[in-house]
Scaffold this motif. Structure first.
Motif, mmCIF file in Angstrom:
data_model
loop_
_atom_site.group_PDB
_atom_site.id
_atom_site.type_symbol
_atom_site.label_atom_id
_atom_site.label_comp_id
_atom_site.label_asym_id
_atom_site.label_seq_id
_atom_site.Cartn_x
_atom_site.Cartn_y
_atom_site.Cartn_z
ATOM 1 N N GLU A 45 4.567 3.843 2.338
ATOM 2 C CA GLU A 45 4.756 3.129 1.073
ATOM 3 C C GLU A 45 5.155 1.695 1.363
ATOM 4 O O GLU A 45 5.746 1.395 2.386
ATOM 5 C CB GLU A 45 5.812 3.825 0.207
ATOM 6 N N ARG A 46 4.752 0.840 0.456
ATOM 7 C CA ARG A 46 5.035 -0.597 0.577
ATOM 8 C C ARG A 46 4.523 -1.164 1.903
ATOM 9 O O ARG A 46 5.169 -1.998 2.542
ATOM 10 C CB ARG A 46 6.535 -0.878 0.421
ATOM 11 N N LEU A 47 3.343 -0.710 2.305
ATOM 12 C CA LEU A 47 2.787 -1.169 3.579
ATOM 13 C C LEU A 47 2.094 -2.505 3.389
ATOM 14 O O LEU A 47 1.233 -2.658 2.519
ATOM 15 C CB LEU A 47 1.804 -0.125 4.126
ATOM 16 N N ASP A 48 2.472 -3.472 4.206
ATOM 17 C CA ASP A 48 1.871 -4.803 4.188
ATOM 18 C C ASP A 48 1.264 -5.096 5.562
ATOM 19 O O ASP A 48 1.845 -4.747 6.597
ATOM 20 C CB ASP A 48 2.909 -5.882 3.869
ATOM 21 N N LEU A 49 0.112 -5.751 5.561
ATOM 22 C CA LEU A 49 -0.560 -6.085 6.820
ATOM 23 C C LEU A 49 -1.491 -7.262 6.590
ATOM 24 O O LEU A 49 -2.239 -7.290 5.611
ATOM 25 C CB LEU A 49 -1.366 -4.882 7.327
ATOM 26 N N ALA A 86 -10.475 -2.828 -4.641
ATOM 27 C CA ALA A 86 -10.285 -2.052 -5.871
ATOM 28 C C ALA A 86 -11.180 -2.538 -7.005
ATOM 29 O O ALA A 86 -11.484 -1.782 -7.929
ATOM 30 C CB ALA A 86 -8.823 -2.103 -6.296
ATOM 31 N N GLY A 87 -11.598 -3.794 -6.943
ATOM 32 C CA GLY A 87 -12.448 -4.337 -7.997
ATOM 33 C C GLY A 87 -13.927 -4.069 -7.800
ATOM 34 O O GLY A 87 -14.747 -4.507 -8.619
ATOM 35 N N LEU A 109 0.832 -1.198 0.000
ATOM 36 C CA LEU A 109 0.000 0.000 0.000
ATOM 37 C C LEU A 109 0.873 1.257 0.000
ATOM 38 O O LEU A 109 1.820 1.384 0.786
ATOM 39 C CB LEU A 109 -0.906 -0.008 1.232
ATOM 40 N N VAL A 110 0.506 2.192 -0.880
ATOM 41 C CA VAL A 110 1.185 3.484 -0.981
ATOM 42 C C VAL A 110 0.141 4.579 -0.900
ATOM 43 O O VAL A 110 -0.908 4.492 -1.550
ATOM 44 C CB VAL A 110 1.968 3.618 -2.306
ATOM 45 N N LYS A 111 0.405 5.615 -0.096
ATOM 46 C CA LYS A 111 -0.539 6.729 0.004
ATOM 47 C C LYS A 111 0.221 8.032 0.207
ATOM 48 O O LYS A 111 1.027 8.162 1.123
ATOM 49 C CB LYS A 111 -1.509 6.511 1.176
ATOM 50 N N THR A 112 -0.063 8.988 -0.675
ATOM 51 C CA THR A 112 0.473 10.339 -0.533
ATOM 52 C C THR A 112 -0.679 11.300 -0.278
ATOM 53 O O THR A 112 -1.845 10.997 -0.554
ATOM 54 C CB THR A 112 1.240 10.777 -1.790
ATOM 55 N N VAL A 113 -0.359 12.465 0.254
ATOM 56 C CA VAL A 113 -1.360 13.483 0.541
ATOM 57 C C VAL A 113 -1.034 14.716 -0.279
ATOM 58 O O VAL A 113 0.070 14.853 -0.814
ATOM 59 C CB VAL A 113 -1.396 13.811 2.048
ATOM 60 N N PRO A 114 -2.013 15.640 -0.423
ATOM 61 C CA PRO A 114 -1.748 16.864 -1.187
ATOM 62 C C PRO A 114 -0.469 17.557 -0.721
ATOM 63 O O PRO A 114 -0.214 17.690 0.479
ATOM 64 C CB PRO A 114 -2.991 17.720 -0.889
ATOM 65 N N GLY A 115 0.316 17.968 -1.711
ATOM 66 C CA GLY A 115 1.629 18.527 -1.398
ATOM 67 C C GLY A 115 2.737 17.528 -1.648
ATOM 68 O O GLY A 115 3.919 17.877 -1.629
ATOM 69 N N GLY A 116 2.324 16.264 -1.888
ATOM 70 C CA GLY A 116 3.294 15.248 -2.262
ATOM 71 C C GLY A 116 3.923 14.481 -1.120
ATOM 72 O O GLY A 116 4.774 13.603 -1.337
ATOM 73 N N ARG A 117 3.511 14.752 0.129
ATOM 74 C CA ARG A 117 4.089 14.022 1.253
ATOM 75 C C ARG A 117 3.584 12.581 1.263
ATOM 76 O O ARG A 117 2.389 12.335 1.143
ATOM 77 C CB ARG A 117 3.737 14.713 2.572
ATOM 78 N N THR A 118 4.513 11.663 1.403
ATOM 79 C CA THR A 118 4.158 10.243 1.458
ATOM 80 C C THR A 118 3.842 9.853 2.893
ATOM 81 O O THR A 118 4.690 9.975 3.777
ATOM 82 C CB THR A 118 5.311 9.379 0.925
ATOM 83 N N LEU A 119 2.609 9.384 3.116
ATOM 84 C CA LEU A 119 2.254 8.885 4.447
ATOM 85 C C LEU A 119 2.932 7.551 4.713
ATOM 86 O O LEU A 119 3.504 7.333 5.775
ATOM 87 C CB LEU A 119 0.739 8.734 4.568
ATOM 88 N N ASP A 160 -11.376 5.471 1.111
ATOM 89 C CA ASP A 160 -10.334 6.217 0.411
ATOM 90 C C ASP A 160 -9.611 5.218 -0.475
ATOM 91 O O ASP A 160 -9.713 3.999 -0.270
ATOM 92 C CB ASP A 160 -9.388 6.866 1.433
ATOM 93 N N SER A 161 -8.893 5.726 -1.459
ATOM 94 C CA SER A 161 -8.195 4.845 -2.398
ATOM 95 C C SER A 161 -6.692 5.061 -2.303
ATOM 96 O O SER A 161 -6.227 6.205 -2.214
ATOM 97 C CB SER A 161 -8.653 5.120 -3.837
ATOM 98 N N PRO A 162 -5.908 3.984 -2.329
ATOM 99 C CA PRO A 162 -4.452 4.125 -2.282
ATOM 100 C C PRO A 162 -3.895 4.547 -3.636
ATOM 101 O O PRO A 162 -4.579 4.438 -4.673
ATOM 102 C CB PRO A 162 -3.995 2.712 -1.912
ATOM 103 N N ASP A 163 -2.667 5.017 -3.629
ATOM 104 C CA ASP A 163 -1.981 5.328 -4.890
ATOM 105 C C ASP A 163 -1.477 4.048 -5.547
ATOM 106 O O ASP A 163 -1.317 3.996 -6.774
ATOM 107 C CB ASP A 163 -0.816 6.283 -4.624
ATOM 108 N N ALA A 164 -1.217 3.053 -4.745
ATOM 109 C CA ALA A 164 -0.810 1.740 -5.255
ATOM 110 C C ALA A 164 -1.055 0.721 -4.157
ATOM 111 O O ALA A 164 -1.254 1.067 -2.997
ATOM 112 C CB ALA A 164 0.668 1.751 -5.659
ATOM 113 N N GLY A 165 -1.042 -0.554 -4.555
ATOM 114 C CA GLY A 165 -1.247 -1.619 -3.588
ATOM 115 C C GLY A 165 -2.683 -2.104 -3.567
ATOM 116 O O GLY A 165 -3.549 -1.596 -4.283
#
Length: 220
Positions: A19-23, A67-68, A7-17, A52-57
């Motif tokens: 990345e590559r989160l696994d659980l 996602a489906g 899982l990857v998630k960024t917020v406005p301004g480009g800050r990455t909360l 909410d939707s992730p940027d990836a993952g």
């Protein structure tokens, strides 16, 4: 029960909360996620819930990739498979306690009378038996959170998402409410993902993970 991968998630301004989160959560497992304020703990819950939707993952619940799903499919998944407990309770002030707790069953289309009977039974299980006709304004904060726990569990979801469930309570009430919450979710056999600042709340979990921009790290 829950599988989160890459899982990857960024917020406005480009800050990455993060990345590559696994659980991964097995049915019946209780996991707490801690981290600094602004680390993205509530965002993680929103991603797991499909709000909410992730940027990836990917996020999969019971083998279903969120996602489906379209918006209706995500709504059904939340309605049928997830229970929510929030810091702010979110108990509806214009409904009595029984109708508040019965709401998930009503949304699933269950018989109204049977839903209220189930709601009264859940209220009894959290120490509020016979209070179904009371209104939220008549209750203390700890009692309101008990109502929220009953509502989260009444439809027997496989996954409980809890966001600072004792954050609005004084320490003594928080401890009693946490103990009741743990007892009820263990009895239900639900998987729990709890995000919290509280080390006391986190200590109730089977394992505690710390959220950082590089993902989740198990706390020793």
């Amino acid at each position: 029960m829950l599988n989160v991968t890459g899982l990857v998630k960024t917020v406005p301004g480009g800050r990455t909360l993060f990345e590559r989160l696994d659980l991964s959560l097995a049915r019946g497992e209780f996991v707490a996620v801690t981290g600094e304020s602004g680390a993205g703990k509530s965002t993680l819950l929103n991603l797991v819930a499909g709000l909410d939707s992730p940027d990836a993952g990917s996020v999969c619940i019971d083998g279903t990739d969120i996602a489906g799903l379209d918006d209706d499919g995500r709504t059904r998944l939340r309605r049928d498979r997830i229970g929510f407990v929030f810091q702010a309770f979110h108990v509806l002030p214009h409904l009595d306690l029984a109708h508040n707790v019965a709401l998930p069953l009503a949304l699933q289309g269950h018989d109204a009378h049977a839903s209220l009977v189930a709601a009264e039974a859940m209220l009894a299980s959290v120490g509020l038996g016979g209070r179904g006709d009371a209104y939220p304004r008549e209750l203390s904060g700890g009692e309101l959170q008990r109502v929220a726990v009953a509502r989260a569990l009444v439809h027997r979801p496989g996954l409980i998402l809890a966001d600072e469930p004792t954050g609005n309570l004084d320490p003594d009430t928080a401890a009693r409410t946490l103990a009741l919450f743990v007892d009820q979710v263990r009895h239900a056999g639900a998987a729990v993902l709890l995000v919290t600042h509280s080390t006391v709340a986190a200590s109730a979990a089977d394992r505690t993970l710390v959220l950082s921009p590089t993902g989740l790290v198990e706390r020793g």
